[in-house]
Write a protein that holds these residues in place. Structure first.
Motif, PDB file in Angstrom:
ATOM      1  N   GLN A 511       0.889  -1.193  -0.017  1.00  0.00           N
ATOM      2  CA  GLN A 511      -0.014  -0.179  -0.078  1.00  0.00           C
ATOM      3  C   GLN A 511       0.898   1.383  -0.110  1.00  0.00           C
ATOM      4  N   GLN A 512       1.773   1.227   0.947  1.00  0.00           N
ATOM      5  CA  GLN A 512       2.749   2.301   1.005  1.00  0.00           C
ATOM      6  C   GLN A 512       3.305   2.621  -0.562  1.00  0.00           C
ATOM      7  N   LEU A 513       3.874   1.433  -1.033  1.00  0.00           N
ATOM      8  CA  LEU A 513       4.470   1.783  -2.669  1.00  0.00           C
ATOM      9  C   LEU A 513       3.460   2.136  -3.541  1.00  0.00           C
ATOM     10  N   HIS A 514       2.156   1.768  -3.324  1.00  0.00           N
ATOM     11  CA  HIS A 514       1.177   2.327  -4.154  1.00  0.00           C
ATOM     12  C   HIS A 514       0.907   3.682  -4.095  1.00  0.00           C
ATOM     13  N   TRP A 515       0.671   4.273  -2.698  1.00  0.00           N
ATOM     14  CA  TRP A 515       0.649   5.696  -2.744  1.00  0.00           C
ATOM     15  C   TRP A 515       1.661   6.371  -2.940  1.00  0.00           C
ATOM     16  N   TRP A 520       1.664  10.362  -3.407  1.00  0.00           N
ATOM     17  CA  TRP A 520       1.682  10.678  -1.885  1.00  0.00           C
ATOM     18  C   TRP A 520       2.722   9.723  -1.252  1.00  0.00           C
ATOM     19  N   ALA A 521       3.775  10.843  -0.755  1.00  0.00           N
ATOM     20  CA  ALA A 521       4.942  10.206   0.000  1.00  0.00           C
ATOM     21  C   ALA A 521       4.673  10.102   1.528  1.00  0.00           C
ATOM     22  N   LEU A 522       4.251   8.966   1.810  1.00  0.00           N
ATOM     23  CA  LEU A 522       3.891   8.839   3.589  1.00  0.00           C
ATOM     24  C   LEU A 522       4.696   7.836   4.053  1.00  0.00           C
ATOM     25  N   THR A 523       4.995   7.797   5.254  1.00  0.00           N
ATOM     26  CA  THR A 523       5.834   6.839   6.177  1.00  0.00           C
ATOM     27  C   THR A 523       4.793   5.932   6.740  1.00  0.00           C
ATOM     28  N   VAL A 524       4.812   4.648   6.485  1.00  0.00           N
ATOM     29  CA  VAL A 524       3.833   3.786   7.000  1.00  0.00           C
ATOM     30  C   VAL A 524       4.473   2.986   8.270  1.00  0.00           C
ATOM     31  N   SER A 525       3.694   2.902   9.374  1.00  0.00           N
ATOM     32  CA  SER A 525       4.420   2.027  10.521  1.00  0.00           C
ATOM     33  C   SER A 525       3.432   0.804  10.675  1.00  0.00           C
ATOM     34  N   VAL A 526       4.352  -0.223  11.150  1.00  0.00           N
ATOM     35  CA  VAL A 526       3.628  -1.639  11.189  1.00  0.00           C
ATOM     36  C   VAL A 526       4.059  -2.162  12.486  1.00  0.00           C
ATOM     37  N   ASN A 527       3.342  -2.788  13.256  1.00  0.00           N
ATOM     38  CA  ASN A 527       3.468  -3.293  14.454  1.00  0.00           C
ATOM     39  C   ASN A 527       3.949  -4.706  14.596  1.00  0.00           C
ATOM     40  N   LEU A 528       5.253  -4.991  15.170  1.00  0.00           N
ATOM     41  CA  LEU A 528       5.608  -6.428  15.365  1.00  0.00           C
ATOM     42  C   LEU A 528       5.427  -6.648  17.016  1.00  0.00           C
ATOM     43  N   SER A 529       4.503  -7.769  17.024  1.00  0.00           N
ATOM     44  CA  SER A 529       4.290  -8.265  18.471  1.00  0.00           C
ATOM     45  C   SER A 529       5.599  -9.007  19.016  1.00  0.00           C
ATOM     46  N   PRO A 530       5.732  -8.916  20.245  1.00  0.00           N
ATOM     47  CA  PRO A 530       6.807  -9.745  20.930  1.00  0.00           C
ATOM     48  C   PRO A 530       7.062 -11.087  20.360  1.00  0.00           C
ATOM     49  N   CYS A 531       5.818 -11.837  20.249  1.00  0.00           N
ATOM     50  CA  CYS A 531       5.963 -13.091  19.594  1.00  0.00           C
ATOM     51  C   CYS A 531       6.585 -13.124  18.497  1.00  0.00           C
ATOM     52  N   GLN A 532       6.357 -12.322  17.384  1.00  0.00           N
ATOM     53  CA  GLN A 532       6.685 -12.020  15.995  1.00  0.00           C
ATOM     54  C   GLN A 532       8.301 -11.758  16.224  1.00  0.00           C
ATOM     55  N   PHE A 533       8.543 -10.680  17.117  1.00  0.00           N
ATOM     56  CA  PHE A 533      10.038 -10.408  17.059  1.00  0.00           C
ATOM     57  C   PHE A 533      10.670 -11.369  17.580  1.00  0.00           C
ATOM     58  N   ALA A 534      10.266 -12.456  18.366  1.00  0.00           N
ATOM     59  CA  ALA A 534      11.005 -13.648  18.872  1.00  0.00           C
ATOM     60  C   ALA A 534      11.281 -14.666  18.072  1.00  0.00           C
ATOM     61  N   CYS A 683      -6.995  16.287   1.105  1.00  0.00           N
ATOM     62  CA  CYS A 683      -5.918  17.202   1.407  1.00  0.00           C
ATOM     63  C   CYS A 683      -5.101  17.695   0.300  1.00  0.00           C
ATOM     64  N   ASP A 684      -4.836  16.761  -0.583  1.00  0.00           N
ATOM     65  CA  ASP A 684      -4.141  17.088  -1.948  1.00  0.00           C
ATOM     66  C   ASP A 684      -4.645  16.565  -3.141  1.00  0.00           C
ATOM     67  N   PRO A 685      -5.489  17.057  -3.793  1.00  0.00           N
ATOM     68  CA  PRO A 685      -6.261  16.496  -4.768  1.00  0.00           C
ATOM     69  C   PRO A 685      -5.624  16.264  -6.051  1.00  0.00           C
ATOM     70  N   HIS A 686      -4.283  16.649  -6.225  1.00  0.00           N
ATOM     71  CA  HIS A 686      -3.718  16.550  -7.534  1.00  0.00           C
ATOM     72  C   HIS A 686      -2.071  16.449  -6.992  1.00  0.00           C
ATOM     73  N   PRO A 687      -1.859  15.105  -6.533  1.00  0.00           N
ATOM     74  CA  PRO A 687      -0.330  14.861  -5.870  1.00  0.00           C
ATOM     75  C   PRO A 687       0.507  14.631  -7.328  1.00  0.00           C
ATOM     76  N   SER A 688       1.546  14.950  -6.948  1.00  0.00           N
ATOM     77  CA  SER A 688       2.624  14.651  -8.135  1.00  0.00           C
ATOM     78  C   SER A 688       3.609  13.732  -7.449  1.00  0.00           C
ATOM     79  N   SER A 689       4.378  12.730  -8.107  1.00  0.00           N
ATOM     80  CA  SER A 689       5.156  11.820  -7.541  1.00  0.00           C
ATOM     81  C   SER A 689       6.266  12.326  -6.959  1.00  0.00           C
TER      82      SER A 689
END
Length: 713
Positions: A511-515, A520-534, A683-689
């Motif tokens: 999704q971030q790549l698509h935006w 739309w240059a956005l930073t997307v954050s994703v949670n890693l659970s402790p179980c996932q990190f381990a 917010c930005d109807p006509h974004p540019s890459s």
């Protein structure tokens, strides 16, 4: 006697003290011994030499003279068994003035001579005890008899011969070692009289018996395997009993240790699950017979896995030992305490008014097990969840009681952890519901029923939309959107969280790549659970997602909880550095609610700090700390994001504190992709890459999808 013999007698007389209760002088005694036809000699036990011998003894030893015989060092070819037997004789001469008659095979010049020898003590002038040896006759028995006599001397099996009434007739060296007094009667040997009686009864009935029994020995109480057989005394012809014994104390101790270990937890020393099945059930049977009641308490430590995953198993073990000590201290002798495994403990107590007692004790345990524990450099906050059921009301046996106490414990966790819950019949239905939920989750993963929502993150100073946090939702085909608080714990408990987490990361990356491709240059954050990190496969999984999606990791942040940092261990540092090397930002989620502190953050490649909503709430006592967190974060080069912002007053206050970004219902709740893109277009109807993040003027209004205030262009 020749002059030479007289000189030898006088020499020995000067070495010996009179040892008889007669006025006869020692030299006169030796003169008489010298006239005897049977062999007589005096042996210096300490120096292993013959110091005097009559003519018969010289013939036995194949020696031309006493001078020649006395130069022989008998220790040269003396076996350890023989030397040990001689030391036994010496001690018994000193302590008991004993006399012994045994068949011995001598080896003068390597040739065997078998004699029956009478041994007695003879004290020398320097105080040492020598041995007077009288050969009573050469033995001409068959080879087997001679060899058996030799074997008795050398064997480690304890062989004893007793008269029927229990007086000792003979002990071989091994048996003599086992007793303090050579005259000790049979009755004094057994620790339990019934063991001896049982053996003698078997001997009386069938001629022999065998038993493992505790016996009194010179080394203390031991376990012997004893065989007894009826026989006759070869000297008197009277009835006798021959005993052979083998010390199996080490085996019994090993068995006892194995039995103990099979019933006890090696880490805490508490009874284990096997003991519970036997010992707890036996206690219930006793209580039932007396008409008494009991309570079973199932105790589980909250978020213990976080401690194990972050601090390591050694720290987890240390924590479990502390918990076990506190349980012992609180329960004392009032009941039974056990560790089932992991972080699960059981307590069984009885009382006349069991309901009231269970309530008091469970609250006491809740308090005793809660609080902070120092583990090396980390301070860990411990809380338990306790489930209680009553006997016999909630179950008649341990299986039913454990099942119901476990259900009550899960109720305590579902209600927020760190509390006590009592079993109710309705909990059985809840278990079926939880099992059904886990099965549904497996199907949901297969059928792709999950969906990723995004909550906007804005710049505090300018109101610009900087990015979004990816949050998973379950769009159930019948129940609609299911709250994460319902299914995330079930995913963790059932081991499905790593698979779900990887799917969320992949969807967010795409999704971030698509935006970005749409401008739309956005930073997307994703949670890693402790179980996932381990999960050992985490780095491999993340790398595969990057390659498959073609995303730029620099546009993504991975959010971890504070508990992941708790261990400050090398593995945690290596994993975080590897993720950072890939290009991912690393964010600490809900900072301030866990175990770490700002000083520790410098050890890790952290880029963003997300402070918990409790630091933003104007009514919170923790709010004054926010400024300090922001200041120290600046010193560490970290961006600070505030979560849970719901009012304009909170946003204005964060601006004064110097906070970088915020998210919360003031702007928007988490949105579906479609709704989030609607926000982006507004917010930005006509974004540019090549455009930077959209800019939003500070004009509050209502977001059409959320009903809450947000900022539009």
């Amino acid at each position: 006697m020749s002059g030479r013999r007289g000189t030898e007698t006088a020499t020995l007389a000067a070495m010996l003290k009179p040892s008889y209760a007669t006025p006869v002088a020692t030299d006169a005694v030796l003169s008489v011994l010298g006239r005897l036809h049977h062999p007589v000699w005096v042996f210096d036990i300490d120096r292993s030499k013959v110091v005097w011998a009559n003519a018969g003894a010289l013939e036995v030893w194949h020696a031309e003279s006493l001078e020649v015989l006395s130069t022989r060092d008998m220790a040269t070819d003396m076996s350890e068994s023989v030397a040990h037997r001689l030391r036994q004789f010496q001690q018994d001469f000193i302590r008991h003035d004993a006399r012994f008659s045994e068949i011995w095979t001598l080896y003068p010049k390597g040739l065997p001579r078998t004699l029956r020898v009478m041994f007695s003590g003879m004290q020398m002038l320097d105080g040492r005890m020598a041995m007077l040896c009288e050969g009573l006759g050469e033995q001409q028995g068959d080879p087997e008899t001679l060899r058996s006599a030799e074997a008795l001397l050398h064997t480690t099996v304890m062989i004893s011969l007793f008269e029927r009434h229990g007086d000792v007739l003979y002990r071989n060296p091994a048996a003599r070692d086992a007793v303090s007094d050579p005259t000790e009667a049979l009755s004094a040997h057994f620790a339990e009289a019934q063991d001896l009686q049982a053996l003698l009864d078997d001997v009386q009935r069938v001629g022999q018996g065998r038993r493992i029994a505790r016996v009194q020995t010179s080394r203390g109480e031991c376990w012997h395997e004893i065989a007894a057989r009826a026989c006759h005394d070869a000297v008197t012809g009277g009835e006798a009993v021959l005993f052979s014994e083998v010390d199996i104390s080490e085996l019994k101790q090993t068995e006892a240790r194995a039995h103990y270990q099979s019933l006890h937890d090696p880490l805490t020393g508490l009874p284990n699950r096997h003991f519970v099945a036997q010992g707890f059930q036996a206690r219930l049977d006793e209580l039932r017979a007396r008409g008494h009641q009991a309570a079973l308490m199932f105790i589980d430590l909250d978020r213990f896995k976080d401690v194990n995953d972050s601090l390591g198993h050694a720290a987890g073990d240390a924590l479990l030992i502390r918990v076990a000590e506190r349980l012992r201290l609180e329960v004392r002798s009032e009941g039974l305490v056990a560790r089932l495994g992991g972080d699960e403990f059981l307590v069984l107590v009885s009382a006349a008014d069991i309901a009231a007692e269970a309530e008091v004790l469970s609250e006491r345990l809740l308090s005793a097990l809660s609080g902070t524990v120092q583990l090396d450099e980390a301070t860990v906050r411990v809380t338990p969840s306790i489930g209680v059921c009553l006997f016999p009301r909630d179950g008649e046996d341990m299986d039913a009681l454990m099942r119901h106490a476990d259900l009550a414990m899960y109720l305590a966790k579902d209600e927020g952890r760190h509390r006590v819950a009592f079993f109710m019949p309705a909990l059985n239905t809840a278990v079926q519901t939880r099992l059904a939920l886990e099965n549904e989750l497996r199907q949901a993963l297969q059928q792709q029923e999950f969906e990723v929502f995004y909550q906007p993150r804005l710049d505090v100073a300018t109101g610009r939309l900087m990015g979004a946090e990816a949050l998973v939702r379950w769009r159930h085909p019948e129940r609609g959107l299911v709250d994460p608080g319902t299914f995330i714990p079930a995913c963790e408990d059932s081991g499905q969280i790593s698979k779900l987490g990887a799917w969320v990361l992949e969807q967010a990356a795409r999704q971030q790549l698509h935006w970005r491709q749409r401008g739309w240059a956005l930073t997307v954050s994703v949670n890693l659970s402790p179980c996932q990190f381990a999960d050992p496969a985490l780095l491999q999984t993340v790398q595969a997602i990057v390659l498959e999606t073609g995303c730029d990791p620099q546009d993504l942040e991975l959010e971890i909880t504070e508990s992941v940092l708790l261990g400050h261990d090398e593995h945690t540092v290596q994993v975080l550095n590897a993720l950072r090397d890939m290009g991912f930002g690393i964010s600490i989620d809900d900072f301030g609610t866990g175990y770490s502190n700002l000083a520790y953050l410098r050890h890790y490649p952290i880029t963003v700090l997300k402070i918990d909503r409790s630091f933003v709430d104007e009514h919170s006592q923790a709010r004054p700390i926010t400024g300090l967190i922001v200041t120290l974060s600046r010193a560490l080069g970290l961006r600070v994001v505030a979560e849970g912002v719901e009012t304009v007053e909170q946003l204005d206050w964060l601006r004064t504190q110097g906070c970088d970004e915020f998210q919360g219902f003031l702007v928007s709740p988490p949105l579906s992709v479609t709704a989030f893109e609607g926000l982006l277009k507004a917010c930005d109807p006509h974004p540019s890459s090549g455009a930077a993040v959209p800019w939003v003027p500070p004009m509050p209004c209502a977001h059409p999808a959320s009903g809450g205030p947000w900022r539009v262009q």
